[in-house]
Design an enzyme around this catalytic site. Sequence first.
Site, PDB file in Angstrom:
ATOM      1  N   PHE A  33      -2.434  10.965   8.302  1.00  0.00           N
ATOM      2  CA  PHE A  33      -1.397  10.644   9.271  1.00  0.00           C
ATOM      3  C   PHE A  33      -1.700   9.299   9.912  1.00  0.00           C
ATOM      4  CE2 PHE A  33      -1.492  15.227   9.006  1.00  0.00           C
ATOM      5  CZ  PHE A  33      -0.146  15.575   8.960  1.00  0.00           C
ATOM      6  N   HIS A  54       0.856  -1.184   0.000  1.00  0.00           N
ATOM      7  CA  HIS A  54       0.000   0.000   0.000  1.00  0.00           C
ATOM      8  C   HIS A  54       0.895   1.239   0.000  1.00  0.00           C
ATOM      9  CE1 HIS A  54      -3.854   2.029   1.076  1.00  0.00           C
ATOM     10  NE2 HIS A  54      -3.073   2.861   1.759  1.00  0.00           N
ATOM     11  N   ASP A  57      -8.493   0.525   5.891  1.00  0.00           N
ATOM     12  CA  ASP A  57      -7.205   1.185   6.104  1.00  0.00           C
ATOM     13  C   ASP A  57      -7.303   2.092   7.319  1.00  0.00           C
ATOM     14  OD1 ASP A  57      -4.808   2.524   5.977  1.00  0.00           O
ATOM     15  OD2 ASP A  57      -5.223   3.540   4.074  1.00  0.00           O
ATOM     16  N   ASP A  66       0.922   5.337  -0.032  1.00  0.00           N
ATOM     17  CA  ASP A  66       0.160   6.573   0.146  1.00  0.00           C
ATOM     18  C   ASP A  66       0.783   7.703  -0.665  1.00  0.00           C
ATOM     19  OD1 ASP A  66      -1.946   5.924   2.141  1.00  0.00           O
ATOM     20  OD2 ASP A  66      -0.214   5.364   3.356  1.00  0.00           O
TER      21      ASP A  66
END
Length: 242
Positions: free
Chosen positions: A149, A38, A181, A40
């Site tokens: 965050f 994953h 998530d 970001d």
Amino acid sequence: MNNEQHRTIQLSPSLMTMDLDKFTEQITFLNSKVNSYHVDIMDGHFVPNITLSPWFIEQVRKVSSLPLSAHMMVTDAPFWVKQLIAVKCDYICFPSEVANGVAFSMIDDIHAAGLKAGVVLNPETQVDIIKPYLDILDKVTIMTIDPGFAGQRFLESTLSKIVELRQIRDEMGLSYHIEMDGSTNLKHWKMIADAKPDVYVIGRSGLFGLTDNIEDSWSQMVDEYERSTGYRFDNGVFRSDD
């Protein structure tokens, strides 16, 4: 043994939360343990943080052949979709909140490149907003914390969207994956498992921050999951103890 007792769960470590000074060591170990990674992508506008980029995806490719899933937290989603198509990111997931008017074109562009399209729902966003294009998605990601965050408060109410998406998928005969998530760890494993998402994004509190060693952290994560849920981990399959 029915499907509730024998479920394959995909695990997708969040590389934003890994120890970058142990980048190669951690990914080399995880390559044989997980299903995808994953990544970001934050632009500093959609959320007040700037993190990984399409360039980072190219670096991961040097040490892993597993699928990569980009979670965009950006205001100009079409721009970033083009960048991620260029590096052939396997899953390209855009935020539903900025997709009005461009969702279909982004999904079409992703599919035309032979890649998979996903959408992300932030905690306040309901499933209804993506129903017009839900049938052409490959993945839906439910944020169980506020985006931007790691380490934020787990929002239990968001799990109802996972249940809703499973019901819609069954009723309509669709095939998208449901991913969760946010704060995937010992404190929340049981309630997450009960909601039955297909993909767990695991980060610092659930994996990378458990110990100073990735092998020990992995063993602790599996143990915590098994003890809190009553399932046992067996080569990527969680099995009921019943």
